[in-house]
Scaffold this motif. Structure first.
Motif, PDB file in Angstrom:
ATOM      1  N   GLU A   4      18.995   2.053  60.041  1.00 33.54           N
ATOM      2  CA  GLU A   4      18.458   1.861  61.445  1.00 33.54           C
ATOM      3  C   GLU A   4      19.126   2.733  62.350  1.00 33.54           C
ATOM      4  N   THR A   5      18.651   3.216  63.362  1.00 31.98           N
ATOM      5  CA  THR A   5      19.495   4.043  64.289  1.00 31.98           C
ATOM      6  C   THR A   5      19.601   3.039  65.324  1.00 31.98           C
ATOM      7  N   TYR A   6      20.936   2.921  66.081  1.00 38.22           N
ATOM      8  CA  TYR A   6      21.063   1.853  67.453  1.00 38.22           C
ATOM      9  C   TYR A   6      21.868   2.717  68.109  1.00 38.22           C
ATOM     10  N   THR A   7      21.517   2.566  69.351  1.00 34.65           N
ATOM     11  CA  THR A   7      22.310   3.024  70.501  1.00 34.65           C
ATOM     12  C   THR A   7      23.086   1.994  71.441  1.00 34.65           C
ATOM     13  N   LEU A   8      24.455   2.040  71.546  1.00 28.43           N
ATOM     14  CA  LEU A   8      24.971   1.179  72.471  1.00 28.43           C
ATOM     15  C   LEU A   8      25.066   1.812  73.905  1.00 28.43           C
ATOM     16  N   VAL A  23      22.371  -3.009  73.049  1.00 26.75           N
ATOM     17  CA  VAL A  23      21.922  -2.240  71.765  1.00 26.75           C
ATOM     18  C   VAL A  23      20.643  -2.025  71.701  1.00 26.75           C
ATOM     19  N   TYR A  24      20.172  -0.720  71.634  1.00 28.49           N
ATOM     20  CA  TYR A  24      18.679  -0.479  71.454  1.00 28.49           C
ATOM     21  C   TYR A  24      18.364  -0.015  69.969  1.00 28.49           C
ATOM     22  N   GLU A  57      26.691   5.473  72.793  1.00 30.26           N
ATOM     23  CA  GLU A  57      26.944   6.074  71.603  1.00 30.26           C
ATOM     24  C   GLU A  57      26.001   5.627  70.652  1.00 30.26           C
ATOM     25  N   THR A  58      25.563   6.546  69.856  1.00 29.12           N
ATOM     26  CA  THR A  58      24.419   6.392  68.836  1.00 29.12           C
ATOM     27  C   THR A  58      24.826   6.361  67.301  1.00 29.12           C
ATOM     28  N   VAL A  59      24.616   5.583  66.626  1.00 27.87           N
ATOM     29  CA  VAL A  59      25.025   5.300  64.991  1.00 27.87           C
ATOM     30  C   VAL A  59      23.802   4.826  64.423  1.00 27.87           C
ATOM     31  N   THR A  60      23.968   5.299  63.092  1.00 26.46           N
ATOM     32  CA  THR A  60      22.865   4.669  62.252  1.00 26.46           C
ATOM     33  C   THR A  60      23.670   3.945  61.137  1.00 26.46           C
TER      34      THR A  60
END
Length: 104
Positions: A4-8, A23-24, A57-60
Motif C-alpha cells: 500500500e502507498t502511504y503519505t505522511l 498518514v493518508y 513523504e510517500t512510502v510503499t
C-alpha cells in the motif's frame, strides 16, 4: 496483506497552535494521525505573516498497523511513521524554519 502507498503529511494546525501529522492511504483516507500542541513544549509561533510549508513523504509498505510517533530533539520535532513497528518514513520540523520561540 498487499503493498500500500502511504503519505505522511506534517503541517501546522489551522489554529496555528500546533502541528498535525496525518498518514493518508492510497485512497486519500487518513490511516493514522497525531497532533502536538506548541504550548506543551513551552513554544509559541512568532510573526503574523508565517506560513510554514507542509512536509510530506510517500512510502510503499506492507503493514498491518500504522503509528505516528513524535520526538522533541535539539530545537526540532521528529515525526516517525511506523509500520508494524518498523520505521517507514521520517519528517523533521525545526523551530527556526517554522518561526517557533520559547514562551516567556
Amino acid at each position: 496483506m498487499s503493498m500500500e502507498t502511504y503519505t505522511l503529511r506534517v503541517e501546522e494546525t489551522e489554529t496555528h497552535d500546533g502541528i498535525s501529522a496525518d498518514v493518508y492511504d492510497g485512497d486519500e483516507v487518513i490511516a493514522a494521525s497525531t497532533r502536538v500542541a506548541y504550548d506543551d513544549y513551552g513554544l509559541a509561533a512568532t510573526g503574523d505573516d508565517r506560513s510554514p510549508e507542509a512536509a510530506t513523504e510517500t512510502v510503499t509498505a506492507d503493514a498491518l498497523s500504522l503509528d505516528v510517533q513524535i520526538e522533541r530533539i535539539d530545537g526540532r520535532f521528529e515525526f516517525r511513521l511506523l509500520g508494524d513497528g518498523e520505521e517507514l518514513a521520517r519528517e523533521s520540523v525545526t523551530d527556526e524554519e517554522w518561526e517557533l520561540e520559547r514562551e516567556e
